[in-house]
Each structure stands twice: as structure tokens, then as C-alpha cells.
Design a protein around this motif. Structure first.
Motif, PDB file in Angstrom:
ATOM      1  N   VAL A 134      12.525 -64.317  59.761  1.00  0.00           N
ATOM      2  CA  VAL A 134      12.126 -65.360  58.812  1.00  0.00           C
ATOM      3  C   VAL A 134      10.647 -65.292  58.444  1.00  0.00           C
ATOM      4  O   VAL A 134      10.213 -65.915  57.488  1.00  0.00           O
ATOM      5  N   GLY A 135       9.872 -64.542  59.210  1.00  0.00           N
ATOM      6  CA  GLY A 135       8.449 -64.452  58.913  1.00  0.00           C
ATOM      7  C   GLY A 135       7.710 -63.604  59.915  1.00  0.00           C
ATOM      8  O   GLY A 135       8.307 -63.001  60.811  1.00  0.00           O
ATOM      9  N   GLN A 136       6.400 -63.611  59.745  1.00  0.00           N
ATOM     10  CA  GLN A 136       5.532 -62.845  60.638  1.00  0.00           C
ATOM     11  C   GLN A 136       4.184 -63.549  60.693  1.00  0.00           C
ATOM     12  O   GLN A 136       3.703 -64.048  59.685  1.00  0.00           O
ATOM     13  N   ILE A 137       3.597 -63.581  61.869  1.00  0.00           N
ATOM     14  CA  ILE A 137       2.261 -64.161  62.036  1.00  0.00           C
ATOM     15  C   ILE A 137       1.327 -63.041  62.481  1.00  0.00           C
ATOM     16  O   ILE A 137       1.696 -62.220  63.317  1.00  0.00           O
ATOM     17  N   SER A 138       0.157 -63.015  61.877  1.00  0.00           N
ATOM     18  CA  SER A 138      -0.825 -61.995  62.234  1.00  0.00           C
ATOM     19  C   SER A 138      -2.052 -62.672  62.820  1.00  0.00           C
ATOM     20  O   SER A 138      -2.206 -63.892  62.737  1.00  0.00           O
ATOM     21  N   GLN A 139      -2.927 -61.868  63.382  1.00  0.00           N
ATOM     22  CA  GLN A 139      -4.169 -62.409  63.909  1.00  0.00           C
ATOM     23  C   GLN A 139      -4.975 -63.074  62.795  1.00  0.00           C
ATOM     24  O   GLN A 139      -5.594 -64.105  63.004  1.00  0.00           O
ATOM     25  N   LYS A 140      -4.933 -62.510  61.605  1.00  0.00           N
ATOM     26  CA  LYS A 140      -5.661 -63.076  60.469  1.00  0.00           C
ATOM     27  C   LYS A 140      -5.124 -64.462  60.109  1.00  0.00           C
ATOM     28  O   LYS A 140      -5.889 -65.362  59.752  1.00  0.00           O
ATOM     29  N   ASP A 141      -3.815 -64.667  60.219  1.00  0.00           N
ATOM     30  CA  ASP A 141      -3.221 -65.982  59.946  1.00  0.00           C
ATOM     31  C   ASP A 141      -3.743 -67.029  60.928  1.00  0.00           C
ATOM     32  O   ASP A 141      -4.009 -68.169  60.551  1.00  0.00           O
ATOM     33  N   VAL A 142      -3.898 -66.639  62.185  1.00  0.00           N
ATOM     34  CA  VAL A 142      -4.431 -67.556  63.202  1.00  0.00           C
ATOM     35  C   VAL A 142      -5.882 -67.907  62.883  1.00  0.00           C
ATOM     36  O   VAL A 142      -6.294 -69.061  62.997  1.00  0.00           O
ATOM     37  N   LEU A 143      -6.651 -66.911  62.440  1.00  0.00           N
ATOM     38  CA  LEU A 143      -8.047 -67.168  62.068  1.00  0.00           C
ATOM     39  C   LEU A 143      -8.139 -68.121  60.869  1.00  0.00           C
ATOM     40  O   LEU A 143      -9.002 -68.997  60.835  1.00  0.00           O
ATOM     41  N   LYS A 144      -7.248 -67.953  59.907  1.00  0.00           N
ATOM     42  CA  LYS A 144      -7.222 -68.866  58.753  1.00  0.00           C
ATOM     43  C   LYS A 144      -6.949 -70.298  59.206  1.00  0.00           C
ATOM     44  O   LYS A 144      -7.563 -71.238  58.711  1.00  0.00           O
ATOM     45  N   ALA A 145      -6.021 -70.461  60.133  1.00  0.00           N
ATOM     46  CA  ALA A 145      -5.698 -71.795  60.656  1.00  0.00           C
ATOM     47  C   ALA A 145      -6.912 -72.400  61.347  1.00  0.00           C
ATOM     48  O   ALA A 145      -7.224 -73.586  61.167  1.00  0.00           O
ATOM     49  N   ALA A 146      -7.615 -71.600  62.126  1.00  0.00           N
ATOM     50  CA  ALA A 146      -8.793 -72.089  62.846  1.00  0.00           C
ATOM     51  C   ALA A 146      -9.879 -72.531  61.879  1.00  0.00           C
ATOM     52  O   ALA A 146     -10.544 -73.557  62.094  1.00  0.00           O
ATOM     53  N   MET A 147     -10.075 -71.796  60.797  1.00  0.00           N
ATOM     54  CA  MET A 147     -11.117 -72.155  59.821  1.00  0.00           C
ATOM     55  C   MET A 147     -10.768 -73.443  59.079  1.00  0.00           C
ATOM     56  O   MET A 147     -11.647 -74.224  58.754  1.00  0.00           O
ATOM     57  N   LYS A 148      -9.487 -73.679  58.835  1.00  0.00           N
ATOM     58  CA  LYS A 148      -9.079 -74.926  58.183  1.00  0.00           C
ATOM     59  C   LYS A 148      -9.305 -76.123  59.083  1.00  0.00           C
ATOM     60  O   LYS A 148      -9.528 -77.230  58.619  1.00  0.00           O
ATOM     61  N   LEU A 149      -9.224 -75.899  60.397  1.00  0.00           N
ATOM     62  CA  LEU A 149      -9.358 -76.989  61.350  1.00  0.00           C
ATOM     63  C   LEU A 149     -10.790 -77.163  61.846  1.00  0.00           C
ATOM     64  O   LEU A 149     -11.033 -78.000  62.702  1.00  0.00           O
ATOM     65  N   LYS A 150     -11.702 -76.371  61.337  1.00  0.00           N
ATOM     66  CA  LYS A 150     -13.081 -76.435  61.808  1.00  0.00           C
ATOM     67  C   LYS A 150     -13.599 -77.869  61.738  1.00  0.00           C
ATOM     68  O   LYS A 150     -13.504 -78.529  60.728  1.00  0.00           O
ATOM     69  N   GLY A 151     -14.111 -78.373  62.834  1.00  0.00           N
ATOM     70  CA  GLY A 151     -14.648 -79.734  62.881  1.00  0.00           C
ATOM     71  C   GLY A 151     -13.662 -80.764  63.334  1.00  0.00           C
ATOM     72  O   GLY A 151     -14.018 -81.900  63.602  1.00  0.00           O
TER      73      GLY A 151
END
Length: 155
Positions: A134-151
Motif C-alpha cells: 500500500v505504500g513505502q516510507i523512506s528516511q526522507k519522509d521521516v525528515l519531512k515529518a520532523a520539519m513539519k513538527l518543529k517547535g
């Protein structure tokens, strides 16, 4: 003269209870997949053209049967060079792919997934539900999530 406070009215605020960020929120759903019978040269061309480092291998029912990466393709090139031959035309994805594939649950917390990436040294994890990819998660996807949650408070 008295000192006046400019802080404003103080109220008791309760911290927001935030929902955990899930792998399924950030996974890639539109994937470039490969078939077991595809020639390695086609895979190499697809990896270069799409600027990706690998992808899942599926059968006709979209069931995950393996994963192929740049490294797997490089092994094929290295072997042909060893014998001073061009890449074998009969060299297929099935011969080069990794068949024992580690997957991640789409309902896993994104930060637990980050920890799994660190422990396993993988670049991507496929997500399978009911036997289907159904999908795939990459290290880059995790980094994107972290940047959205910054703060924010990370839970």
C-alpha cells in the motif's frame, strides 16, 4: 508610582493532547514498482530516470515479493565486469532482489519508525496491509515529518 504588569490576564491552560503522527500520514502511496521477470537493465534505467535508489518488487496481485536497490544492481554490474562481459540479458530482478523484506506497519508512530531506520540501516520500508503493498516510507519522509513538527511537543 506603582509598577504595572503588562503580561495580561493569566489563565490556566491545559496542554493540547495531540494525536501521534503515523507512518501512513507520510508514506508514499504512488510507487514505482518492479516485476520479478524484468531485466536488470530496465531497473537501472528506471532508477536513474526517476532519481530513486530502489523499489519494491510485486507480483500480479500487488503482493510484495522482494525489494531491489541500486546496490543489488551494482552487484550485477560488478559480476559481469569480473568476467569481462556485458550485463547478461537474462539477468532479471528475481535473481538480484532481496526476498526477505522487512516491512513497517502504517499505524506505527513516525518517531518509532525513525528509530527502526537507525537500528536497521535501511533507506526505505514497504508498508503492507492484508498482504498487498500500500505504500513505502523512506528516511526522507521521516525528515519531512520532523520539519513539519518543529517547535511542537514530540510524543
Amino acid at each position: 508610582m506603582a509598577i504595572k504588569s503588562f503580561q495580561g490576564k493569566r489563565t490556566n491552560t491545559t496542554p493540547k493532547s495531540s494525536e501521534p503522527i503515523l507512518v501512513s500520514d507520510y508514506m508514499t502511496k504512488k510507487l514505482i514498482t518492479f516485476k520479478a521477470e524484468q531485466p536488470i537493465e530496465d531497473v537501472i534505467d528506471t532508477l536513474i530516470t526517476n532519481r530513486i535508489s530502489g523499489g519494491p518488487v510485486v507480483n500480479d496481485k500487488n503482493e510484495l515479493i522482494g525489494i531491489i536497490s541500486e546496490g543489488d544492481c551494482m552487484k550485477q554490474i560488478s559480476e559481469s565486469r569480473y568476467y569481462n562481459l556485458p550485463i547478461d540479458k537474462n539477468s532479471t530482478v528475481e535473481k538480484a532482489m532481496v526476498k526477505q523484506v522487512e516491512t513497517i506497519d502504517g499505524n506505527m508512530n513516525i518517531f518509532d519508525a525513525a528509530n527502526k531506520f537507525l537500528q536497521s540501516k535501511r533507506r526505505r520500508f514497504p508498508i503492507v496491509e492484508n498482504g498487498k503493498l500500500v505504500g513505502q516510507i523512506s528516511q526522507k519522509d521521516v525528515l519531512k515529518a520532523a520539519m513539519k513538527l518543529k517547535g511542537n511537543n514530540w510524543k
